[in-house]
Design a protein around this motif. Structure first.
Motif, PDB file in Angstrom:
ATOM      1  N   ALA A 215       6.717   7.788   4.484  1.00  0.00           N
ATOM      2  CA  ALA A 215       6.923   8.496   3.429  1.00  0.00           C
ATOM      3  C   ALA A 215       7.753   9.678   4.073  1.00  0.00           C
ATOM      4  CB  ALA A 215       5.477   9.117   3.115  1.00  0.00           C
ATOM      5  N   GLU A 250      -9.065   7.708  -1.970  1.00  0.00           N
ATOM      6  CA  GLU A 250      -7.930   7.114  -3.022  1.00  0.00           C
ATOM      7  C   GLU A 250      -7.819   8.031  -4.326  1.00  0.00           C
ATOM      8  OE1 GLU A 250     -11.359   4.163  -3.693  1.00  0.00           O
ATOM      9  OE2 GLU A 250     -10.426   5.478  -2.024  1.00  0.00           O
ATOM     10  N   TYR A 253      -7.525  12.738  -1.793  1.00  0.00           N
ATOM     11  CA  TYR A 253      -6.765  13.326  -0.855  1.00  0.00           C
ATOM     12  C   TYR A 253      -6.819  12.519   0.336  1.00  0.00           C
ATOM     13  CZ  TYR A 253     -11.176  14.978   1.258  1.00  0.00           C
ATOM     14  OH  TYR A 253     -12.408  15.271   1.510  1.00  0.00           O
ATOM     15  N   LEU A 254      -5.634  12.426   1.324  1.00  0.00           N
ATOM     16  CA  LEU A 254      -5.854  12.035   2.628  1.00  0.00           C
ATOM     17  C   LEU A 254      -5.664  13.328   3.736  1.00  0.00           C
ATOM     18  CD1 LEU A 254      -2.859   9.669   1.840  1.00  0.00           C
ATOM     19  CD2 LEU A 254      -5.191   8.832   2.304  1.00  0.00           C
ATOM     20  N   GLY A 313       0.972  13.781  -4.090  1.00  0.00           N
ATOM     21  CA  GLY A 313       1.779  14.164  -2.959  1.00  0.00           C
ATOM     22  C   GLY A 313       2.009  15.649  -2.554  1.00  0.00           C
ATOM     23  N   ILE A 333      -2.967  15.690   2.139  1.00  0.00           N
ATOM     24  CA  ILE A 333      -1.886  15.239   1.131  1.00  0.00           C
ATOM     25  C   ILE A 333      -2.793  15.161  -0.094  1.00  0.00           C
ATOM     26  CG2 ILE A 333      -0.283  13.805   0.519  1.00  0.00           C
ATOM     27  CD1 ILE A 333       0.297  13.131   3.062  1.00  0.00           C
ATOM     28  N   LEU A 335      -3.843  13.528  -3.586  1.00  0.00           N
ATOM     29  CA  LEU A 335      -3.545  12.684  -4.357  1.00  0.00           C
ATOM     30  C   LEU A 335      -4.025  12.947  -5.857  1.00  0.00           C
ATOM     31  CD1 LEU A 335      -4.811   9.704  -1.974  1.00  0.00           C
ATOM     32  CD2 LEU A 335      -2.593  10.902  -2.276  1.00  0.00           C
ATOM     33  N   VAL A 358       5.491  15.221  -0.829  1.00  0.00           N
ATOM     34  CA  VAL A 358       5.922  14.041  -0.589  1.00  0.00           C
ATOM     35  C   VAL A 358       6.695  13.444  -1.684  1.00  0.00           C
ATOM     36  CG1 VAL A 358       5.274  11.549  -0.396  1.00  0.00           C
ATOM     37  CG2 VAL A 358       3.867  13.294   0.697  1.00  0.00           C
ATOM     38  N   LYS A 362       5.731   7.136  -2.351  1.00  0.00           N
ATOM     39  CA  LYS A 362       4.445   7.096  -3.148  1.00  0.00           C
ATOM     40  C   LYS A 362       3.452   5.852  -2.902  1.00  0.00           C
ATOM     41  CE  LYS A 362       2.733   7.362  -7.956  1.00  0.00           C
ATOM     42  NZ  LYS A 362       1.707   6.036  -7.781  1.00  0.00           N
ATOM     43  N   THR A 364       3.290   4.153  -0.120  1.00  0.00           N
ATOM     44  CA  THR A 364       2.623   4.338   1.095  1.00  0.00           C
ATOM     45  C   THR A 364       1.358   5.114   1.162  1.00  0.00           C
ATOM     46  OG1 THR A 364       4.741   4.192   2.163  1.00  0.00           O
ATOM     47  CG2 THR A 364       2.990   5.072   3.466  1.00  0.00           C
ATOM     48  N   LEU A 365       1.461   6.150  -0.059  1.00  0.00           N
ATOM     49  CA  LEU A 365       0.171   6.944  -0.034  1.00  0.00           C
ATOM     50  C   LEU A 365      -0.743   6.127  -0.847  1.00  0.00           C
ATOM     51  CD1 LEU A 365       1.406  10.499  -1.073  1.00  0.00           C
ATOM     52  CD2 LEU A 365       1.285   9.560   1.099  1.00  0.00           C
TER      53      LEU A 365
END
Length: 388
Positions: A215, A250, A253-254, A313, A333, A335, A358, A362, A364-365
């Motif tokens: 990303a 999912e 956020y990450l 992102g 990150i 979402l 990002v 996308k 990949t996220l």
């Protein structure tokens, strides 16, 4: 309709809570940063279910449907420039996909002709406004922009709906580059108490390579130079290489950046001290960001900052729930999910420092999950803008 939406939202909340309960059995040590993020999201959920009767004026002025959700548009709008010529070109190009969907072919034909004519008439003046050392680059980007309009005009003439969006986005990439060329000096100085921290005086791009793919993060130092500088400095040191996503959902956020060991952030090897950055958020009518206080503390909840949590992102610095000025290395990150956290009605805005988006990757996220690893993070452009 209100009751239906309420029931659907409550059902979604119930499913989310069940997922969280299962996850807590697997994760014994929950990051205290994550509590703050989760609390803010929970507040958004509560507000979305209860605010129908009365909405604060600042929030009412930002209906969800009008919020900009494209990170590239947000970043272009966030550039500190005042060129009406390029801004008009930008806005016209941004409207072309919508005009195409509405089959407004005569308007599209007129718009592309106007853009081409405007660039021809104003190119010399635009180039004359920048210093000699920047004129070559601006000329290159303006020429590329003009050249990119040729296939776009052809697609409009033959009503090629499938290609107009991609071709207009390509032209907009050159608009953004030309707009950035107009910025000759960094527009402000950060407060003295933060001047010793790394600062990103401009923009940079970071390629994040993970076990699920790559990303690209576009990092914006024009609007968050201290937080962006901290991130780019750590990327250049290889700090994030090999770290895992310690929090992930999912739908929300990450989160990553928690180093191995008992320390929750970055210790500067030169000083041996834990290095933190303050919350840093700029409003559209401000020349410099606000430091040290969240929007909630300032009574500005519901106000839209220059870099909002409006796009899938969005990248922001995590911080302890009880101290917005103690961010260090952990970032998350966002979402975006419009049903739960609608753009323009998001309590994360102004309570965490957004420093980028990002702009590629996308997919990949979408794949990343709790425990997935960052293989490497590297600066692929803009490293020269980091000042230490």
């Amino acid at each position: 309709m209100l009751n239906l939406n309420l029931n659907l939202s409550l059902d979604r909340m119930d499913r989310t809570n069940k997922r969280e309960n299962k996850r807590e059995k697997l994760v014994l040590h929950r990051s205290w940063w994550a509590h703050g993020i989760k609390l803010a999201i929970a507040c958004v959920l509560v507000i979305s279910l209860t605010m129908g009767a009365a909405i604060a004026p600042s929030v009412a002025a930002l209906p969800t449907k009008s919020a900009i959700k494209d990170p590239r548009i947000i970043l272009r709008n966030a550039l500190p420039i005042d060129s009406e010529v390029l801004r008009d070109v930008q806005k016209t190009l941004e409207q072309m996909p919508r005009q195409t969907n509405l089959k407004r072919w005569s308007s599209l034909k007129k718009d592309i002709e106007t853009i081409s004519r405007t660039l021809v008439q104003n190119q010399a003046q635009l180039i004359a406004e920048v210093s000699a050392d920047r004129q070559g680059l601006l000329t290159e980007h303006l020429t590329s922009l003009s050249n990119s309009l040729v296939p776009l005009q052809e697609a409009i003439l033959v009503k090629d709906r499938n290609n107009i969006k991609a071709l207009s986005e390509k032209a907009l990439d050159y608009v953004g580059l030309a707009e950035a060329d107009l910025i000759q000096t960094f527009p402000f100085e950060v407060p003295a108490q933060y001047a010793s921290l790394p600062q990103l005086k401009g923009r940079a791009q970071v390629e994040l390579s993970t076990v699920k793919g790559n990303a690209i993060i576009t990092v914006d130092g024009f609007n968050a130079p201290v937080n962006a500088g901290q991130f780019i400095d750590l990327v250049q040191q290889g700090f994030y290489d090999g770290l895992t996503f310690t929090r992930a959902d999912e739908n929300y956020y990450l989160q990553t950046g928690d180093p191995n060991g008992s320390i929750d952030g970055y210790v500067d090897p030169a000083t041996g001290k834990y290095r933190t950055v303050p919350i840093e958020v700029r409003l559209p009518d401000q020349k410099i960001p606000t430091y040290g206080k969240t929007f909630e503390e300032q009574g500005l909840s519901g106000t839209l900052p220059v870099l909002p949590f409006a796009a899938f992102g969005t990248v922001a610095m995590a911080h302890p729930n009880d101290d917005a000025n103690a961010g260090s290395s952990q970032f998350f990150i966002y979402l975006f999910e419009s049903e739960l956290t609608p753009a323009g009605l998001n309590l994360l805005d102004g309570n965490y420092s957004v420093f980028g988006y990002v702009t590629d990757g996308k997919e990949t996220l979408d794949k990343l999950r709790l425990g997935d690893k960052i293989l490497s993070a590297r600066v692929i452009s803009g490293a020269e803008n980091l000042v230490k």
